[in-house]
Design a protein around this motif. Sequence first.
Motif, PDB file in Angstrom:
ATOM      1  N   ALA A  38      -5.866 -12.723  27.697  1.00  0.00           N
ATOM      2  CA  ALA A  38      -5.761 -14.158  27.394  1.00  0.00           C
ATOM      3  C   ALA A  38      -4.616 -14.422  26.415  1.00  0.00           C
ATOM      4  CB  ALA A  38      -7.074 -14.680  26.823  1.00  0.00           C
ATOM      5  N   GLU A  39      -4.537 -13.599  25.364  1.00  0.00           N
ATOM      6  CA  GLU A  39      -3.475 -13.775  24.370  1.00  0.00           C
ATOM      7  C   GLU A  39      -2.112 -13.437  24.983  1.00  0.00           C
ATOM      8  OE1 GLU A  39      -6.321 -12.134  23.693  1.00  0.00           O
ATOM      9  OE2 GLU A  39      -7.184 -13.705  22.411  1.00  0.00           O
ATOM     10  N   GLY A  40      -2.090 -12.396  25.804  1.00  0.00           N
ATOM     11  CA  GLY A  40      -0.843 -11.982  26.440  1.00  0.00           C
ATOM     12  C   GLY A  40      -0.294 -13.086  27.327  1.00  0.00           C
ATOM     13  N   LEU A  41      -1.155 -13.676  28.120  1.00  0.00           N
ATOM     14  CA  LEU A  41      -0.690 -14.734  29.023  1.00  0.00           C
ATOM     15  C   LEU A  41      -0.176 -15.937  28.234  1.00  0.00           C
ATOM     16  CD1 LEU A  41      -3.414 -14.506  31.815  1.00  0.00           C
ATOM     17  CD2 LEU A  41      -1.030 -13.778  31.940  1.00  0.00           C
ATOM     18  N   PHE A  42      -0.860 -16.254  27.142  1.00  0.00           N
ATOM     19  CA  PHE A  42      -0.412 -17.405  26.348  1.00  0.00           C
ATOM     20  C   PHE A  42       0.934 -17.100  25.676  1.00  0.00           C
ATOM     21  CE2 PHE A  42      -0.401 -20.281  22.632  1.00  0.00           C
ATOM     22  CZ  PHE A  42      -0.402 -21.479  23.341  1.00  0.00           C
ATOM     23  N   THR A  43       1.071 -15.893  25.101  1.00  0.00           N
ATOM     24  CA  THR A  43       2.353 -15.517  24.473  1.00  0.00           C
ATOM     25  C   THR A  43       3.464 -15.552  25.518  1.00  0.00           C
ATOM     26  OG1 THR A  43       1.103 -14.023  23.043  1.00  0.00           O
ATOM     27  CG2 THR A  43       3.489 -13.786  23.006  1.00  0.00           C
ATOM     28  N   GLU A  44       3.145 -15.063  26.730  1.00  0.00           N
ATOM     29  CA  GLU A  44       4.151 -15.090  27.800  1.00  0.00           C
ATOM     30  C   GLU A  44       4.613 -16.519  28.083  1.00  0.00           C
ATOM     31  OE1 GLU A  44       3.933 -12.888  31.853  1.00  0.00           O
ATOM     32  OE2 GLU A  44       3.327 -14.956  32.246  1.00  0.00           O
ATOM     33  N   SER A  45       3.649 -17.454  28.161  1.00  0.00           N
ATOM     34  CA  SER A  45       4.017 -18.850  28.452  1.00  0.00           C
ATOM     35  C   SER A  45       4.922 -19.411  27.367  1.00  0.00           C
ATOM     36  CB  SER A  45       2.759 -19.720  28.574  1.00  0.00           C
ATOM     37  OG  SER A  45       1.945 -19.230  29.610  1.00  0.00           O
ATOM     38  N   LEU A  46       4.585 -19.120  26.114  1.00  0.00           N
ATOM     39  CA  LEU A  46       5.421 -19.611  25.008  1.00  0.00           C
ATOM     40  C   LEU A  46       6.835 -19.037  25.112  1.00  0.00           C
ATOM     41  CD1 LEU A  46       2.995 -19.355  21.954  1.00  0.00           C
ATOM     42  CD2 LEU A  46       3.747 -21.434  23.123  1.00  0.00           C
ATOM     43  N   MET A  47       6.898 -17.727  25.344  1.00  0.00           N
ATOM     44  CA  MET A  47       8.209 -17.068  25.393  1.00  0.00           C
ATOM     45  C   MET A  47       9.027 -17.581  26.572  1.00  0.00           C
ATOM     46  SD  MET A  47       9.857 -14.848  23.513  1.00  0.00           S
ATOM     47  CE  MET A  47      11.398 -15.724  23.747  1.00  0.00           C
ATOM     48  N   ALA A  48       8.353 -17.783  27.713  1.00  0.00           N
ATOM     49  CA  ALA A  48       9.047 -18.288  28.907  1.00  0.00           C
ATOM     50  C   ALA A  48       9.625 -19.675  28.625  1.00  0.00           C
ATOM     51  CB  ALA A  48       8.092 -18.335  30.092  1.00  0.00           C
ATOM     52  N   ALA A  49       8.832 -20.515  27.950  1.00  0.00           N
ATOM     53  CA  ALA A  49       9.294 -21.875  27.670  1.00  0.00           C
ATOM     54  C   ALA A  49      10.477 -21.854  26.703  1.00  0.00           C
ATOM     55  CB  ALA A  49       8.139 -22.710  27.103  1.00  0.00           C
ATOM     56  N   VAL A  50      10.415 -20.972  25.711  1.00  0.00           N
ATOM     57  CA  VAL A  50      11.540 -20.852  24.768  1.00  0.00           C
ATOM     58  C   VAL A  50      12.799 -20.417  25.526  1.00  0.00           C
ATOM     59  CG1 VAL A  50      12.469 -19.516  22.824  1.00  0.00           C
ATOM     60  CG2 VAL A  50      10.111 -20.367  22.734  1.00  0.00           C
ATOM     61  N   ALA A  51      12.651 -19.380  26.352  1.00  0.00           N
ATOM     62  CA  ALA A  51      13.834 -18.827  27.047  1.00  0.00           C
ATOM     63  C   ALA A  51      14.468 -19.865  27.957  1.00  0.00           C
ATOM     64  CB  ALA A  51      13.436 -17.579  27.835  1.00  0.00           C
ATOM     65  N   GLU A  52      13.640 -20.562  28.733  1.00  0.00           N
ATOM     66  CA  GLU A  52      14.226 -21.464  29.733  1.00  0.00           C
ATOM     67  C   GLU A  52      14.778 -22.745  29.121  1.00  0.00           C
ATOM     68  OE1 GLU A  52      10.735 -21.498  32.098  1.00  0.00           O
ATOM     69  OE2 GLU A  52      10.243 -23.588  31.655  1.00  0.00           O
ATOM     70  N   SER A  53      14.460 -22.983  27.844  1.00  0.00           N
ATOM     71  CA  SER A  53      14.942 -24.218  27.216  1.00  0.00           C
ATOM     72  C   SER A  53      16.322 -24.060  26.575  1.00  0.00           C
ATOM     73  CB  SER A  53      13.936 -24.696  26.162  1.00  0.00           C
ATOM     74  OG  SER A  53      13.965 -23.797  25.077  1.00  0.00           O
ATOM     75  N   THR A  54      16.875 -22.840  26.576  1.00  0.00           N
ATOM     76  CA  THR A  54      18.179 -22.677  25.912  1.00  0.00           C
ATOM     77  C   THR A  54      19.295 -23.256  26.804  1.00  0.00           C
ATOM     78  OG1 THR A  54      18.547 -20.503  26.900  1.00  0.00           O
ATOM     79  CG2 THR A  54      17.452 -20.539  24.751  1.00  0.00           C
TER      80      THR A  54
END
Length: 273
Positions: free
Chosen positions: A236-252
């Motif tokens: 559960a924590e892994g999936l949430f961290t992944e979503s945060l990281m994905a959103a950060v990466a794609e917003s650059t």
Amino acid sequence: MSQPADADFRPASGLLAQLDLLRIEVAGPVLHVRLNRPAKRNAISDTLITQLHTCFVNVPEGVRAAIVSGEGDHFCAGLDLGELVERDVAEGVLHSRMWHTAFDQIQFGKVPVIAVLHGAVVGGGLELASACHIRVAEASAYFGLPEGQRGLFVGGGGSVRVPRLMGVARMTDMMLTGRVYDVNEGVQAGLAQYGVADGAGFAKALALAQRMASNSPMSNFAVMHALPRIADQAQAEGLFTESLMAAVAESTPDAKERLRAFLEGRAGKVVKS
Ligand code: 1HE
């Protein structure tokens, strides 16, 4: 392990030039750090571990990937056994923590790091290799954890990083029985991602480093800093961290331009290499 003559590597300047147990060179976005104690098989002394830490704290501006290799016939013979003086427990803990700090700086530093392995990759040498992100092993490479034979235990992060590459059972076998893996066994077990001919390791690492250097820095940051932590988290924590990281990466802005380039036919396709 030889370096191709046509590579445009120049000696690093400033603080990095003062690290006498390392030979550090730069070519464009690639830093090459060579362990430079061949007479002692690149055994890691207190000075060498400190210099590795200093080097990776001070990666020069503009560098986007690094390569670590060893001068002479071996990558690294591990801990400098000549310095194993009588330490009390607290000093022993602090010594091990010094290695952890240095190798953490490699794993969780500014740029992805490729290790080129040849000859002995043993004890602390394997711990150093396992702190790097990619390992390219030449045919001469062999892997061992002789700590059991020396009355020691791994102290440079090996008990944390090596099982993540090859599994606890294989590491247990290496430590209890002194089993040494040859290059093919090492690649098969996950100790290295690439196996290449003798002398071909640096060219392979350079090609990989140049590819990594052309990635979005935020994507490389995510792979280096988020991926191993996600792998340590519950689902559960892994999936949430992944979503945060994905959103950060794609917003650059860099990601947005790369996506536009693909959609407009200006970017390369995925090809089988
Ligand atoms: C060293 C070291 C060292 C070589 N510390 N001086 N690591 C080990 O248990 C591996 C010990 N080394 C070896 O098994 C062999 O040296 C090698 C297989 C790596 C290479 O063999 P070879 O025949 O090419 O070299 P050599 O003749 O054994 O060694 C050349 C010199 O390097 C010699 O010194 P000299 O002054 O007599 O010329 C060796 O003493 C010296 N040398 N390896 C000090 N390791 C954070 S905890 C990590 C715990 C560990 O890493 S334990 C594993 C330690």
